[in-house]
Design a protein around this motif. Structure first.
Motif, PDB file in Angstrom:
ATOM      1  N   LEU A  74       1.966   7.528   7.914  1.00 25.61           N
ATOM      2  CA  LEU A  74       1.165   6.670   7.446  1.00 25.61           C
ATOM      3  C   LEU A  74      -0.512   6.873   7.556  1.00 25.61           C
ATOM      4  O   LEU A  74      -1.273   6.037   7.250  1.00 25.61           O
ATOM      5  CB  LEU A  74       1.404   4.824   7.879  1.00 25.61           C
ATOM      6  CG  LEU A  74       2.905   4.297   7.612  1.00 25.61           C
ATOM      7  CD1 LEU A  74       2.872   3.095   8.312  1.00 25.61           C
ATOM      8  CD2 LEU A  74       2.800   4.285   5.988  1.00 25.61           C
ATOM      9  N   ALA A  75      -0.827   7.913   8.045  1.00 18.76           N
ATOM     10  CA  ALA A  75      -2.095   8.213   8.283  1.00 18.76           C
ATOM     11  C   ALA A  75      -2.878   8.271   7.099  1.00 18.76           C
ATOM     12  O   ALA A  75      -3.863   7.781   6.974  1.00 18.76           O
ATOM     13  CB  ALA A  75      -2.288   9.559   9.061  1.00 18.76           C
ATOM     14  N   ALA A  76      -2.285   8.858   5.994  1.00 23.25           N
ATOM     15  CA  ALA A  76      -3.259   9.066   4.743  1.00 23.25           C
ATOM     16  C   ALA A  76      -3.687   7.493   4.065  1.00 23.25           C
ATOM     17  O   ALA A  76      -4.696   7.162   3.806  1.00 23.25           O
ATOM     18  CB  ALA A  76      -2.702   9.916   3.758  1.00 23.25           C
ATOM     19  N   PRO A  77      -2.541   6.731   3.859  1.00 20.90           N
ATOM     20  CA  PRO A  77      -2.896   5.161   3.430  1.00 20.90           C
ATOM     21  C   PRO A  77      -3.678   4.671   4.318  1.00 20.90           C
ATOM     22  O   PRO A  77      -4.497   3.602   3.972  1.00 20.90           O
ATOM     23  CB  PRO A  77      -1.534   4.694   3.037  1.00 20.90           C
ATOM     24  CG  PRO A  77      -0.377   5.505   3.955  1.00 20.90           C
ATOM     25  CD  PRO A  77      -0.984   6.604   4.158  1.00 20.90           C
ATOM     26  N   GLY A 131      -4.125  -2.061  10.671  1.00 27.73           N
ATOM     27  CA  GLY A 131      -2.908  -2.877  11.119  1.00 27.73           C
ATOM     28  C   GLY A 131      -2.059  -2.558   9.700  1.00 27.73           C
ATOM     29  O   GLY A 131      -2.392  -2.597   8.608  1.00 27.73           O
ATOM     30  N   ALA A 132      -0.635  -1.852  10.160  1.00 25.65           N
ATOM     31  CA  ALA A 132       0.251  -1.758   9.054  1.00 25.65           C
ATOM     32  C   ALA A 132       1.551  -2.706   9.416  1.00 25.65           C
ATOM     33  O   ALA A 132       2.010  -2.970  10.445  1.00 25.65           O
ATOM     34  CB  ALA A 132       1.022  -0.331   9.124  1.00 25.65           C
ATOM     35  N   TYR A 133       1.985  -3.488   8.258  1.00 21.45           N
ATOM     36  CA  TYR A 133       2.605  -4.707   8.253  1.00 21.45           C
ATOM     37  C   TYR A 133       3.943  -4.146   7.578  1.00 21.45           C
ATOM     38  O   TYR A 133       3.823  -3.689   6.366  1.00 21.45           O
ATOM     39  CB  TYR A 133       2.045  -6.013   7.804  1.00 21.45           C
ATOM     40  CG  TYR A 133       1.082  -6.400   8.650  1.00 21.45           C
ATOM     41  CD1 TYR A 133       1.253  -7.541   9.652  1.00 21.45           C
ATOM     42  CD2 TYR A 133      -0.135  -5.968   8.739  1.00 21.45           C
ATOM     43  CE1 TYR A 133       0.418  -7.788  10.397  1.00 21.45           C
ATOM     44  CE2 TYR A 133      -1.396  -6.342   9.413  1.00 21.45           C
ATOM     45  CZ  TYR A 133      -0.861  -7.521  10.318  1.00 21.45           C
ATOM     46  OH  TYR A 133      -1.919  -8.025  11.137  1.00 21.45           O
ATOM     47  N   VAL A 134       5.122  -4.798   7.878  1.00 21.73           N
ATOM     48  CA  VAL A 134       6.278  -4.569   7.154  1.00 21.73           C
ATOM     49  C   VAL A 134       6.689  -5.908   6.944  1.00 21.73           C
ATOM     50  O   VAL A 134       7.056  -6.463   8.090  1.00 21.73           O
ATOM     51  CB  VAL A 134       7.229  -3.586   7.524  1.00 21.73           C
ATOM     52  CG1 VAL A 134       8.746  -3.836   6.673  1.00 21.73           C
ATOM     53  CG2 VAL A 134       6.790  -2.242   7.367  1.00 21.73           C
ATOM     54  N   ASP A 135       7.019  -6.648   5.910  1.00 19.08           N
ATOM     55  CA  ASP A 135       7.630  -8.059   5.858  1.00 19.08           C
ATOM     56  C   ASP A 135       6.828  -9.004   6.852  1.00 19.08           C
ATOM     57  O   ASP A 135       7.372 -10.049   7.450  1.00 19.08           O
ATOM     58  CB  ASP A 135       9.083  -8.087   6.216  1.00 19.08           C
ATOM     59  CG  ASP A 135       9.857  -7.285   5.300  1.00 19.08           C
ATOM     60  OD1 ASP A 135       9.605  -7.216   4.046  1.00 19.08           O
ATOM     61  OD2 ASP A 135      10.737  -6.752   5.620  1.00 19.08           O
ATOM     62  N   GLY A 136       5.359  -8.856   6.735  1.00 16.22           N
ATOM     63  CA  GLY A 136       4.666  -9.736   7.651  1.00 16.22           C
ATOM     64  C   GLY A 136       4.555  -9.408   9.024  1.00 16.22           C
ATOM     65  O   GLY A 136       3.696 -10.344   9.759  1.00 16.22           O
ATOM     66  N   ALA A 180       0.777  -1.267  -0.001  1.00 13.75           N
ATOM     67  CA  ALA A 180       0.009  -0.101  -0.100  1.00 13.75           C
ATOM     68  C   ALA A 180       1.070   1.319  -0.061  1.00 13.75           C
ATOM     69  O   ALA A 180       0.536   2.255  -0.523  1.00 13.75           O
ATOM     70  CB  ALA A 180      -0.811   0.010   1.182  1.00 13.75           C
ATOM     71  N   PHE A 181       1.911   1.305   0.546  1.00  8.03           N
ATOM     72  CA  PHE A 181       2.827   2.555   0.709  1.00  8.03           C
ATOM     73  C   PHE A 181       4.294   2.091   0.857  1.00  8.03           C
ATOM     74  O   PHE A 181       4.451   0.904   1.400  1.00  8.03           O
ATOM     75  CB  PHE A 181       2.616   3.070   1.904  1.00  8.03           C
ATOM     76  CG  PHE A 181       3.135   4.443   2.181  1.00  8.03           C
ATOM     77  CD1 PHE A 181       2.544   5.374   1.589  1.00  8.03           C
ATOM     78  CD2 PHE A 181       4.102   4.668   2.871  1.00  8.03           C
ATOM     79  CE1 PHE A 181       2.963   6.780   1.776  1.00  8.03           C
ATOM     80  CE2 PHE A 181       4.800   5.836   3.343  1.00  8.03           C
ATOM     81  CZ  PHE A 181       4.235   6.972   2.637  1.00  8.03           C
TER      82      PHE A 181
END
Length: 175
Positions: free
Chosen positions: A60-63, A126-131, A21-22
């Motif tokens: 990350l507020a906008a996405p 929830g925002a995830y990086v590499d799972g 997403a971002f």
């Protein structure tokens, strides 16, 4: 067109899932830091910020709100997003994102109530990086879809919505 995907089994807690997403970029961090006055982001420098530069907390507020809007739109027939009266967000950072991270975002409806001509939504994200889960969020959305005139909404709605710059209506500072 909805660019979200329905969650797979690995993303089952989410109503919508935005893969990639971002992406956190050096220029994105610099510009956002400049726009928000983030003191620890080297926005005035011409050099490339190092990868360990702290990322502004609200980057990350906008996405995230894009994912929230997708969940709300699924719940409303013929949604008109201009009827949103108020959106409040809170975030918990498990680990801050870093420059170069690609972020996946999931969102799910937690609660929906209807009173006084408006729908009240609570959506978790929830925002995830590499799972790995990095940021959790809760957004509160008030949608005045059934109200004929947003200015004449009942006190039931007014008591739940913070009017611009006045504080909660229970204080009656806006009266």
């Amino acid at each position: 067109m909805d660019d979200s995907v329905q969650p797979t089994d690995s993303h089952s807690p989410w109503d919508v899932w935005f893969s990639d997403a971002f992406q956190v970029t050096t220029e994105g961090v610099r510009s956002f830091g400049r726009a928000t006055g983030c003191w620890h982001t080297p926005s005035p420098s011409l050099g490339i910020p190092p990868d360990d530069t702290p990322v502004p907390s609200t980057l990350l507020a906008a996405p995230t709100l894009h994912a929230v809007a997708a969940v709300v739109a699924q719940q409303i027939s013929s949604p008109n997003m201009s009827r949103i009266l108020h959106a409040g967000q809170s975030y918990t950072y498990i680990e801050h994102p870093r420059i170069g991270d690609r972020v996946d975002i999931g969102a799910r409806l937690v609660e929906r109530t209807h009173r006084g001509g408006a729908d009240f939504f609570v959506v978790e994200t929830g925002a995830y990086v590499d799972g790995a889960l990095r940021i959790t969020g809760t957004s509160r959305i008030v949608y005045a879809g059934d109200a004929d005139d947003v200015l004449t909404l009942s006190d039931a709605v007014v008591d739940e919505v913070m009017l611009a710059g006045t504080g909660p209506s229970a204080q009656r500072a806006h009266s």
